[in-house]
Design an enzyme around this catalytic site. Structure first.
Site, PDB file in Angstrom:
ATOM      1  N   SER A   1      85.795  62.723 121.127  1.00  0.00           N
ATOM      2  CA  SER A   1      86.018  62.628 119.484  1.00  0.00           C
ATOM      3  C   SER A   1      87.551  62.797 119.357  1.00  0.00           C
ATOM      4  O   SER A   1      88.375  63.436 119.627  1.00  0.00           O
ATOM      5  CB  SER A   1      85.432  63.908 118.902  1.00  0.00           C
ATOM      6  N   ASP A  20      86.386  61.670 108.253  1.00  0.00           N
ATOM      7  CA  ASP A  20      86.459  62.331 109.685  1.00  0.00           C
ATOM      8  C   ASP A  20      87.807  62.051 110.210  1.00  0.00           C
ATOM      9  O   ASP A  20      87.875  61.790 111.318  1.00  0.00           O
ATOM     10  CB  ASP A  20      85.372  62.149 110.412  1.00  0.00           C
ATOM     11  N   HIS A  58      86.493  66.582 112.154  1.00  0.00           N
ATOM     12  CA  HIS A  58      85.677  67.627 112.678  1.00  0.00           C
ATOM     13  C   HIS A  58      86.189  68.567 113.571  1.00  0.00           C
ATOM     14  O   HIS A  58      85.377  69.511 114.034  1.00  0.00           O
ATOM     15  CB  HIS A  58      84.337  66.977 112.710  1.00  0.00           C
TER      16      HIS A  58
END
Length: 311
Positions: free
Chosen positions: A157, A79, A41
């Site tokens: 992330s 992801d 993402h």
């Protein structure tokens, strides 16, 4: 040492040919040739059909060197993504561990560059293993995560989850929006399989049967038998809740209420076991044993299709 292998990643976004800001996150060098593990993402758009910024990402190493990396692969379902940079000298690479060795309560650390702050480490424990995506409100295909209570902030992330031996055991991708200490990482064992498929197929091949299923345990089985006296006599299995019209399972003859007891020649007791046995098998007939009302035993043959990689 993991720390020298952690990088900061910035991906510029463009809308209608104009700059519209950027996304920032973290990554881990997993190959001395400049192979970087991160989250999809961060480097792919929300639809996942095209890589943002023409497949480029700005990468900053711990020593301050900067590179323009190429997004080699990105899989939105898991992801997980791979970015590659070219360096004249070998780069420090992190050691990958094994997530199946983790136990609830094990100490772990989340590393990365939250808010572009390099060398940030937050400590915590493994709160839960095998946390299903549907349990945290995520749709789509079933996925499992490591739940941790390490502090995760914007920019974390794609960074590594590390055990006490300094091994990468996951990739941090998600935090609960309305709670504190509910954060999630993709297990490294699953990531290893994904990277293998990246290298082999250029994408992740996922078989599709067209079934909505439920794991059965003794409590659920007892409840079902109380409601329906002809419910099959079983100790374990997977209950078929719904069959998608026109799907491989529909063509094979599956019915709602079937209990899958064997798959591809092996006794099974969970959806995860079915997924594991299928692997990335597409287009090959698989034999499935189901029990129906009144203990009727039926053998079905189903041929999985590939999930549309563009969806």
């Amino acid at each position: 040492m993991v720390l020298p292998a952690i990088v900061s990643i910035s991906v510029p976004w463009r809308l209608d040919g104009k700059s519209s800001g950027c996304s920032t996150g973290s990554g881990t060098i997993i190959g001395s040739d400049g192979t970087i593990l991160t989250c999809a993402h961060l480097v792919a758009n929300s639809r996942g059909r095209r890589i943002t910024s023409e497949g480029k990402a700005d990468v900053t190493l711990q020593d301050g060197r900067t590179f323009v990396g190429s997004v080699v692969n990105a899989d939105l379902h898991s992801d997980i993504a791979i970015v590659k940079i070219q360096s004249a000298t070998p780069l420090p690479a992190a050691k990958l561990g094994s997530s199946h060795k983790l136990r609830p309560g094990d100490p772990v650390a989340a590393m990365g560059c939250p808010h572009s702050l390099h060398n940030t480490i937050t400590a915590g424990i493994v709160s839960c293993l095998h946390r299903k995506s549907c349990e945290i409100g995520l749709g789509g295909m079933l996925r499992e995560y490591i739940q941790i209570d390490c502090a995760i902030n914007p920019g974390n992330s794609g960074g590594p989850l590390v055990n006490l031996d300094g091994e990468v055991v996951g990739v941090n991708i998600l935090k609960h929006k309305t709670a504190t200490g509910l954060n999630f990482a993709v297990p490294i064992d699953e990531i290893t399989k994904i990277v293998e498929q990246f290298n082999k197929n250029g994408r992740v091949v996922r078989p599709w049967l067209g079934l909505k299923m439920l794991d059965l345990n003794r409590t659920i089985i007892a409840q079902l038998k109380c409601r329906d006296v002809v419910f099959p006599n079983i100790n374990k299995g997977v209950l078929v809740l719904m069959v998608s019209p026109g799907s491989p399972a529909d063509l094979a003859g599956f019915h709602p209420g079937d209990v899958v007891t064997e798959f591809h020649g092996k006794p099974i007791g969970s959806i995860a076991e079915i997924v594991e046995l299928m692997g990335n098998t597409v287009g090959m007939p698989l034999k499935v044993v189901v029990k129906r009302a009144g203990n009727t035993l039926v053998i079905l043959t189903v041929t999985p299709e590939e999930v549309n990689p563009e969806v």
